[in-house]
Design a protein around this motif. Structure first.
Motif, PDB file in Angstrom:
ATOM      1  N   TYR A 382       0.845  -1.201   0.000  1.00 41.22           N
ATOM      2  CA  TYR A 382       0.000   0.000   0.000  1.00 41.22           C
ATOM      3  C   TYR A 382       0.878   1.249   0.000  1.00 41.22           C
ATOM      4  O   TYR A 382       1.860   1.338   0.747  1.00 41.22           O
ATOM      5  CB  TYR A 382      -0.899   0.019   1.239  1.00 41.22           C
ATOM      6  N   PRO A 388      -7.582   3.511  -0.097  1.00 39.51           N
ATOM      7  CA  PRO A 388      -7.568   2.217   0.592  1.00 39.51           C
ATOM      8  C   PRO A 388      -8.457   1.168  -0.074  1.00 39.51           C
ATOM      9  O   PRO A 388      -8.082  -0.011  -0.137  1.00 39.51           O
ATOM     10  CB  PRO A 388      -8.064   2.564   1.997  1.00 39.51           C
ATOM     11  N   ILE A 413      -6.400  -1.143   6.403  1.00 40.51           N
ATOM     12  CA  ILE A 413      -5.430  -0.210   5.821  1.00 40.51           C
ATOM     13  C   ILE A 413      -5.597   1.179   6.436  1.00 40.51           C
ATOM     14  O   ILE A 413      -4.623   1.822   6.849  1.00 40.51           O
ATOM     15  CB  ILE A 413      -5.587  -0.147   4.289  1.00 40.51           C
TER      16      ILE A 413
END
Length: 745
Positions: A382, A388, A413
């Motif tokens: 990420y 997200p 996340i």
């Protein structure tokens, strides 16, 4: 004992791998091209269509002279092929029938299976399951019985050598990080504690030692019940370990895409510069903060701690606030007797302000996501610039996961990156950690607070202790080198009366081999001329060398105490025992050198390894107890552990049938009890407290007079209550519960 060192690092797989089977769908065969330094070449033996999770080797037969490689994985096919066949050639056999890559079906087993092991004496099939049980079958698949006692998923099983000091038949390990030693009838006879997370793999060395590996980045070697070496890897997990039955070398497979070979034999170890690269890669590792718990940087000791304090056990990890403000992790090596850097603690993998590479791209974060028990975690990359939900969607698509996970992954996340902005380091969320105590996120679970450890529902009694304990971990090469260095100093200083001559140095060299054999468990304590000469040499050093230079000689003394009865029976020309010589050396009067005293006390503990040593320790109790009691009011943890170990052994011998009725033994038991209560009250080290409690409980369990004295005094129960509040560990709670039951009127 000589430490394992890197022999070779094999780097050909394209994804996480275990030994020579990997998630890159290949099985690779490695061939040794050069002996020293070791050099390997690899060829692809098989190339499947999906992850390969398991592999084994069938030894050569008349029909298959090179043996057979058997592998299986996510494509549900078990492939059997000769090592020399090319990937595009037909396999010898394809075994079909599994519906999923993770399931083995045997009648009477309804739980998902995590480990399978065949025991040859008697011929038995053992299966470790996700329901925390171990099921025992006959070779024909007939269910025999179930063993319960594990507190979590059982992932690994290993046969234990018949010579193992515990007398166990096999070992198990799994999600609770504990290695348990079992008899085949289901009796648990021991636990090996040291791993800090999941244990994925177990196996035995030809020496009888056990090897384990797991999610705490380590491979650990166990001699008896002691961890004698910890090898930290520059990876998130060490998925698997195997041992060569011919030469005792170890092979590990880790999540950094590498297979590594480790050897105790110098000729098979890698070149120094290669070993240095491996050690440097460990030092430069980034350790996620979630993996080590809540680190309060302002309360951490500085680098000076590493010079002032010794570790209490092999593999112990401490956090240090470095001069530059970062937090370094250091691991204690018993062999080297020093702290080793094993990485730097960061807020999360990739969140320290540096990018993390994953599949050739840089990311701010790379999280572990656990989808299924017993399977390697999936990687969730990420970047802070991403949405997200976009990252979560791609993660689900790439790994063919149910879309129902979308919200959970996206929320994970968000929770673990909130507050972070582009170009600066994340300080972590204020909310609870969804990674939990297992350092990983699990879809379908909320973000729990760290649970208080609880006791398994079925746990064997600890008391009374019936086996003698010893402390035998050592690096003989280092000890010998230090004695030779100190001897050269004496020679340069002109102290010819104390300096060893060539013949004595030859004795020092000759005693290394039988001592090494005793350390690895390949030889029982015995009368050996080389060891007898070694006893004479060590007592000569104790008699003539300055007390400030006795440390390595005292280290040899404790090893000789366990290796041979000759130390207990030794008498000098004027009739002195080694204990008399030790007293005259002033070791116990030199309080500025607690490590000298600690090694001397360890020597007393190791005497209990031989019948002659036990007889000597029993006869000389008054002298030994006086020395120990007068010299151990100290904060040195290793010394305190050595003292409590000694008292455990005295408790065992005092409560043996030949002693328990003797009035003198009862009086001695009271003396030991008083000193132990003082130690338990004054120390904060959990290992010392635990051993002290075991010694107290053993004395009480076999002696009604001591029980009555403890009940009437009331001081012991107060000590137990305070210890339970001060040291919150399940094993402490268990042994205190057993002692308290003995004190009930």
């Amino acid at each position: 004992m000589t430490d394992f060192k890197l022999s070779a690092s094999l780097e050909e797989h394209d994804d996480d791998l275990v030994l020579s089977a990997s998630r890159d769908a290949t099985v690779r065969a490695w061939k040794l091209l050069e002996q020293h330094p070791p050099l390997y070449d690899c060829s692809i033996s098989s190339h499947g269509s999906s992850f390969i999770n398991a592999i084994t080797y069938v030894p050569p037969t008349r029909e298959f002279a090179d043996g057979l490689i058997v592998s299986g994985g996510k494509d549900t096919i078990i492939e059997v092929r000769e090592p020399g066949r090319q990937p595009d050639q037909n396999a010898e056999a394809l075994l079909l029938g599994h519906a999923h890559n993770h399931t083995i079906r045997i009648r009477s087993s309804r739980a998902s299976i995590r480990a399978v092991k065949i025991s040859l004496m008697p011929l038995t099939l053992m299966i470790g399951c996700a329901d925390q049980s171990i099921r025992i079958f006959s070779p024909m698949g007939k269910y025999l019985h179930t063993i319960k006692g594990s507190s979590d998923v059982v992932r690994a099983l290993s046969r234990v050598s018949p010579d193992h000091t515990s007398g166990a038949d096999f070992a198990s390990a799994g999600n609770d990080g504990i290695i348990r030693l079992w008899k085949l009838d289901g009796t648990q006879i021991g636990e090996l504690l040291g791993h800090e997370s999941f244990i994925y793999s177990l196996t035995s060395l030809p020496s009888g030692e056990l090897i384990s590996s797991g999610e705490d980045r380590t491979l650990r070697i166990w001699n008896g019940v002691e961890c004698v070496q910890t090898i930290t890897h520059p990876a998130i997990s060490v998925w698997g370990v195997a041992a060569c039955s011919e030469n005792g070398d170890i092979v590990s497979g880790a999540s950094d895409k590498k297979v590594r070979v480790f050897s105790r034999v110098k000729e098979r170890q890698a070149a120094p510069e290669v070993i240095r690269v491996f050690e440097d890669s460990v030092k430069s590792s980034s350790i996620p903060k979630q993996q080590v718990g809540d680190v309060q940087k302002e309360n951490l000791p500085g680098p000076g701690f590493l010079q002032q304090k010794s570790g209490t056990k092999e593999g112990q990890v401490v956090m240090i606030k470095e001069d530059d403000g970062s937090v370094g992790a250091y691991q204690w090596s018993q062999g080297a007797q020093s702290w080793m850097s094993v990485g730097t603690v960061v807020d999360a993998v990739g969140s320290s302000g540096k990018k993390t590479d994953y599949l050739g791209k840089d990311y701010d974060y790379v999280f572990d996501v656990d989808i299924e028990d017993g399977k390697p975690p999936l990687k969730l990359p990420y970047n802070l610039s991403q949405n997200p939900y976009e990252a979560a969607t791609r993660f689900i698509q790439d790994n063919e996961l149910p879309v129902t996970y979308l919200d959970q992954v996206a929320n994970f996340i968000t929770a673990n990156t909130q507050g972070a902005t582009l170009g600066q380091s994340s300080q972590g969320p204020a909310t609870s950690d969804p990674l939990g105590t297992e350092s990983r996120y699990r879809p379908g679970e909320s973000a729990p607070s760290a649970p208080t450890p609880s006791l398994p529902s079925s746990r064997p009694k600890i008391l009374p202790q019936t086996a003698y304990l010893s402390i035998r971990t050592a690096n003989l090469r280092t000890i010998r080198k230090k004695i030779e260095e100190l001897n050269e100093q004496l020679s340069r200083e002109g102290d010819d009366d104390a300096a060893l001559v060539d013949a004595q140095l030859l004795v020092l060299e000759s005693m290394m081999e039988p001592l090494e054999q005793s350390l690895t468990g390949s030889a029982a304590a015995r009368v050996d001329k080389k060891l007898i000469d070694g006893v004479r040499l060590v007592t000569e050093i104790l008699s003539t060398w300055p007390v400030g230079r006795l440390l390595p000689a005292l280290d040899l003394l404790r090893l000789l105490a366990a290796a041979t009865p000759s130390l207990a029976t030794y008498r000098s020309k004027d009739g002195k025992t080694f204990l008399d010589i030790l007293i005259e050396s002033k070791v116990f009067e030199d309080s500025d050198r607690p490590n000298n005293i600690m090694l001397a006390v360890r020597a007393f503990s190791n005497l209990f390894e031989t019948s002659e040593g036990r007889e000597f320790a029993d006869e000389e109790f008054d002298k030994i107890h006086t020395l120990v009691e007068d010299s151990t009011d100290t904060s040195n943890r290793n010394l305190t552990i050595a003292v409590t170990t000694l008292y455990v052994n005295y408790a065992v011998i005092f409560t043996s049938p030949s002693h328990s009725s003797q009035q003198r033994t009862i009086a001695r038991g009271k003396m030991v009890m008083e000193h132990l209560i003082h130690i338990i009250q004054s120390t904060v080290d959990s290992e010392a407290v635990y051993r002290g409690l075991v010694a107290v409980g053993t004395l009480l369990s076999r002696d009604k007079e001591l029980q009555q004295a403890a009940k009437s005094g009331g001081n012991l129960q107060k000590t137990l209550d305070k210890a339970e509040q001060r040291v919150k560990e399940p094993r402490i709670k268990t042994v205190i519960g057993e002692i308290s039951a003995l004190l009930v009127p």
